[in-house]
Scaffold this motif. Structure first.
Motif, PDB file in Angstrom:
ATOM      1  N   PRO A  72      -2.773 -12.570   1.703  1.00  8.90           N
ATOM      2  CA  PRO A  72      -4.094 -13.171   1.601  1.00  8.90           C
ATOM      3  C   PRO A  72      -4.200 -14.465   2.419  1.00  8.90           C
ATOM      4  N   PHE A  73      -5.399 -14.766   2.888  1.00 13.16           N
ATOM      5  CA  PHE A  73      -5.639 -15.897   3.768  1.00 13.16           C
ATOM      6  C   PHE A  73      -5.133 -17.179   3.128  1.00 13.16           C
ATOM      7  N   MET A  74      -4.149 -17.820   3.798  1.00 15.22           N
ATOM      8  CA  MET A  74      -3.495 -19.036   3.314  1.00 15.22           C
ATOM      9  C   MET A  74      -2.896 -18.825   1.910  1.00 15.22           C
ATOM     10  N   ASN A  75      -2.728 -17.536   1.552  1.00 17.38           N
ATOM     11  CA  ASN A  75      -2.250 -17.136   0.221  1.00 17.38           C
ATOM     12  C   ASN A  75      -3.015 -17.850  -0.890  1.00 17.38           C
ATOM     13  N   LYS A  76      -4.341 -17.958  -0.703  1.00 17.13           N
ATOM     14  CA  LYS A  76      -5.165 -18.698  -1.657  1.00 17.13           C
ATOM     15  C   LYS A  76      -5.249 -17.993  -3.007  1.00 17.13           C
ATOM     16  N   THR A  77      -4.968 -16.674  -3.049  1.00 12.11           N
ATOM     17  CA  THR A  77      -4.956 -15.974  -4.344  1.00 12.11           C
ATOM     18  C   THR A  77      -3.555 -15.910  -4.941  1.00 12.11           C
ATOM     19  N   GLU A  78      -2.602 -16.557  -4.280  1.00 16.36           N
ATOM     20  CA  GLU A  78      -1.228 -16.717  -4.797  1.00 16.36           C
ATOM     21  C   GLU A  78      -0.529 -15.383  -5.066  1.00 16.36           C
ATOM     22  N   MET A  79      -0.534 -14.531  -4.083  1.00 15.97           N
ATOM     23  CA  MET A  79       0.178 -13.253  -4.179  1.00 15.97           C
ATOM     24  C   MET A  79       1.685 -13.530  -4.180  1.00 15.97           C
ATOM     25  N   THR A  80       2.395 -12.965  -5.129  1.00 12.76           N
ATOM     26  CA  THR A  80       3.825 -13.227  -5.263  1.00 12.76           C
ATOM     27  C   THR A  80       4.642 -12.247  -4.432  1.00 12.76           C
ATOM     28  N   GLU A  81       5.921 -12.578  -4.233  1.00 13.58           N
ATOM     29  CA  GLU A  81       6.813 -11.693  -3.489  1.00 13.58           C
ATOM     30  C   GLU A  81       7.002 -10.371  -4.229  1.00 13.58           C
ATOM     31  N   GLU A  82       7.040 -10.416  -5.548  1.00 13.14           N
ATOM     32  CA  GLU A  82       7.175  -9.178  -6.319  1.00 13.14           C
ATOM     33  C   GLU A  82       5.960  -8.284  -6.107  1.00 13.14           C
ATOM     34  N   GLU A  83       4.783  -8.880  -6.078  1.00  9.27           N
ATOM     35  CA  GLU A  83       3.565  -8.094  -5.861  1.00  9.27           C
ATOM     36  C   GLU A  83       3.554  -7.490  -4.459  1.00  9.27           C
ATOM     37  N   ARG A  84       4.009  -8.243  -3.474  1.00 12.64           N
ATOM     38  CA  ARG A  84       4.097  -7.697  -2.115  1.00 12.64           C
ATOM     39  C   ARG A  84       5.068  -6.512  -2.090  1.00 12.64           C
ATOM     40  N   ALA A  85       6.167  -6.644  -2.843  1.00 13.96           N
ATOM     41  CA  ALA A  85       7.153  -5.566  -2.886  1.00 13.96           C
ATOM     42  C   ALA A  85       6.566  -4.297  -3.486  1.00 13.96           C
ATOM     43  N   ILE A  86       5.763  -4.439  -4.538  1.00 16.06           N
ATOM     44  CA  ILE A  86       5.148  -3.275  -5.175  1.00 16.06           C
ATOM     45  C   ILE A  86       4.166  -2.600  -4.218  1.00 16.06           C
ATOM     46  N   VAL A  87       3.343  -3.401  -3.537  1.00 18.10           N
ATOM     47  CA  VAL A  87       2.394  -2.848  -2.564  1.00 18.10           C
ATOM     48  C   VAL A  87       3.145  -2.174  -1.416  1.00 18.10           C
ATOM     49  N   ALA A  88       4.261  -2.789  -0.984  1.00 18.47           N
ATOM     50  CA  ALA A  88       5.060  -2.201   0.086  1.00 18.47           C
ATOM     51  C   ALA A  88       5.643  -0.851  -0.321  1.00 18.47           C
ATOM     52  N   LEU A  89       6.111  -0.761  -1.550  1.00 16.49           N
ATOM     53  CA  LEU A  89       6.653   0.508  -2.040  1.00 16.49           C
ATOM     54  C   LEU A  89       5.563   1.579  -2.088  1.00 16.49           C
ATOM     55  N   TRP A  90       4.365   1.172  -2.538  1.00 18.34           N
ATOM     56  CA  TRP A  90       3.241   2.108  -2.605  1.00 18.34           C
ATOM     57  C   TRP A  90       2.905   2.639  -1.221  1.00 18.34           C
ATOM     58  N   ILE A  91       2.866   1.758  -0.214  1.00 20.76           N
ATOM     59  CA  ILE A  91       2.549   2.174   1.149  1.00 20.76           C
ATOM     60  C   ILE A  91       3.658   3.081   1.694  1.00 20.76           C
ATOM     61  N   SER A  92       4.922   2.717   1.437  1.00 23.20           N
ATOM     62  CA  SER A  92       6.041   3.528   1.939  1.00 23.20           C
ATOM     63  C   SER A  92       6.077   4.889   1.282  1.00 23.20           C
ATOM     64  N   ALA A  93       5.486   5.006   0.101  1.00 21.93           N
ATOM     65  CA  ALA A  93       5.423   6.306  -0.598  1.00 21.93           C
ATOM     66  C   ALA A  93       4.249   7.148  -0.127  1.00 21.93           C
ATOM     67  N   GLY A  94       3.501   6.642   0.871  1.00 20.33           N
ATOM     68  CA  GLY A  94       2.380   7.406   1.414  1.00 20.33           C
ATOM     69  C   GLY A  94       1.034   7.001   0.870  1.00 20.33           C
ATOM     70  N   SER A  95       0.969   5.849   0.202  1.00 20.81           N
ATOM     71  CA  SER A  95      -0.287   5.330  -0.353  1.00 20.81           C
ATOM     72  C   SER A  95      -0.968   6.333  -1.279  1.00 20.81           C
ATOM     73  N   PRO A  96      -0.259   6.809  -2.304  1.00 16.76           N
ATOM     74  CA  PRO A  96      -0.853   7.834  -3.181  1.00 16.76           C
ATOM     75  C   PRO A  96      -2.023   7.296  -3.978  1.00 16.76           C
ATOM     76  N   ALA A  97      -2.943   8.189  -4.303  1.00 19.64           N
ATOM     77  CA  ALA A  97      -4.110   7.793  -5.101  1.00 19.64           C
ATOM     78  C   ALA A  97      -3.740   7.585  -6.569  1.00 19.64           C
ATOM     79  N   SER A  98      -2.660   8.257  -7.004  1.00 28.54           N
ATOM     80  CA  SER A  98      -2.256   8.111  -8.416  1.00 28.54           C
ATOM     81  C   SER A  98      -0.765   8.418  -8.552  1.00 28.54           C
TER      82      SER A  98
END
Length: 399
Positions: free
Chosen positions: A373-399
């Motif tokens: 996020p821009f200047m990380n103003k919403t304070e995204m954590t490293e753990e949250e980035r890791a979860i999103v990264a795993l989701w994307i690496s899994a093919g961005s499933p809908a569920s």
């Protein structure tokens, strides 16, 4: 409503800045080409005091341009002075700097991961850098160092490197880049206002009174005009740099900025030489090669995705929730952010389908780099980035 009004002010001023910038830089490029393209005139023109001439065609007409050694037989009633293109570009640029980076310092200029500054501290520092750099440049060009062009250029480049590093220690990457650009623009317009225009006024005054112009005026104007020529392309890059976070968002953003300044200045040298019929393709080749090397060196490394205890069945819902919480305040059809009234770049993340559509962009901007996020103003954590990264690496499933 206030943010909407600021957006309109920014749009109008930015538009004017681009228009006046095109006029200034276009005139600068044209006269540099013109001066280097003049040919030896026939004797009857030399007898009239003409130093060089040029014939050209444009817009369905033939043009004849002549440059005099001194004054023509009769000074023209109307003599056009090229100055307001430069002044208008600088004025609109400073207004834009104030509207976006000073009024919006908390959003665009201050990055608390870099330096914990208040708004007035950041603005004061920014203006101090601009004024101080112009004073230092003026003193150097007025010293004995100006007699040795290469030595002066080397010292200015070293100081420029220190300046780029210093700016990066106080401001966000975008803020550091834009202030470096504001400094270049101030130096360039200062050259026009303080050196080139006064020299031209003295030249015209001497010619009108029948006196011989002091050659020192031309020498000073030539030095500062040369500096402006080589600063043009670096300035143009900085004007568009906010679109490319792989430069200003890098850990060594100051070194990348300095490298691009050198590459673009060297590229300008190729075209300057071409004007005088000297073709050195090796110069342009070296600039291209350096750009490729730079691109390879700063290429983002594949993100190392840390382990997480999120169950596979919960991965997609967790990732969707994180994106909604950390990203959709700006990237939504109706943003709730205090700065953006429309989704930046047209990227909307309201629905799962939109998240899937923009997953590659999310990876590039939030995982491979931390630009969003821009200047990380919403304070995204490293753990949250890791979860999103795993989701994307899994093919961005809908569920």
């Amino acid at each position: 409503m206030e943010t909407y009004l600021v957006d309109w002010i920014s749009l109008i001023v930015r538009w004017l800045h681009v228009i006046t910038g095109i006029a200034w830089i276009g005139a600068s490029f044209y006269f540099m080409w013109l001066d280097n393209s003049l040919e030896d005139p026939p004797q009857w023109k030399k007898d009239k005091g003409i130093k060089g001439d040029l014939w050209s065609i444009h817009g369905g007409g033939i043009y004849e341009v002549a440059k005099y050694h001194g004054a023509p037989e009769k000074m023209p009633e109307h003599l056009h002075w090229f100055k307001w293109e430069a002044y208008s570009t600088w004025l609109t640029g400073m207004v834009l700097l104030a509207v976006i980076y000073y009024l919006g310092a908390e959003s665009y200029l201050i990055d608390r991961r870099v330096a914990d500054l208040s708004q007035w501290q950041a603005v004061s520092l920014g203006l101090s850098f601009i004024v101080g750099s112009w004073v230092a440049y003026t003193l150097l060009c007025g010293s004995a160092l100006a007699k040795n062009g290469w030595l002066l250029a080397t010292i200015l480049m070293l100081l420029g490197g220190g300046l780029a590093w210093g700016l990066s220690q106080f401001f966000s990457g975008r803020g550091a880049y834009i202030h470096f650009g504001a400094i270049i623009g101030t130096i360039m317009v200062g050259n026009v206002f303080q050196v080139i225009m006064p020299g031209q006024r003295k030249l015209v005054g001497a010619l009108e009174s029948g006196k011989t112009p002091d050659p020192a005026w031309g020498a000073r104007a030539k030095l500062h005009s040369t500096h402006n020529t080589y600063l043009t392309l670096p300035l143009l890059f900085i004007m568009i740099s906010n679109h490319y976070p792989m430069t200003y968002g890098h850990a060594f953003n100051w070194a990348i900025l300095l490298a691009i300044v050198v590459i673009t200045a060297v590229s300008r040298q190729y075209f300057v030489l071409r004007h005088v019929k000297i073709n050195r393709p090796a110069i342009l080749g070296a600039a291209i090669a350096a750009t490729v090397v730079l691109a390879v060196m700063i290429a983002p490394k594949p993100a190392v995705i840390p382990e997480t205890d999120v169950a596979a069945a919960q991965l997609a819902p967790r990732a969707h929730g994180i994106i909604r919480e950390r990203c959709a305040s700006c990237h939504a059809e109706a943003p709730t952010d205090d700065v953006f009234t429309t989704p930046p770049g047209g990227v909307m993340l309201d629905t799962v389908e939109q998240m899937q559509q923009w997953a590659p962009r999310i990876k590039a901007r939030s995982i491979d780099s931390h630009d969003m996020p821009f200047m990380n103003k919403t304070e995204m954590t490293e753990e949250e980035r890791a979860i999103v990264a795993l989701w994307i690496s899994a093919g961005s499933p809908a569920s």
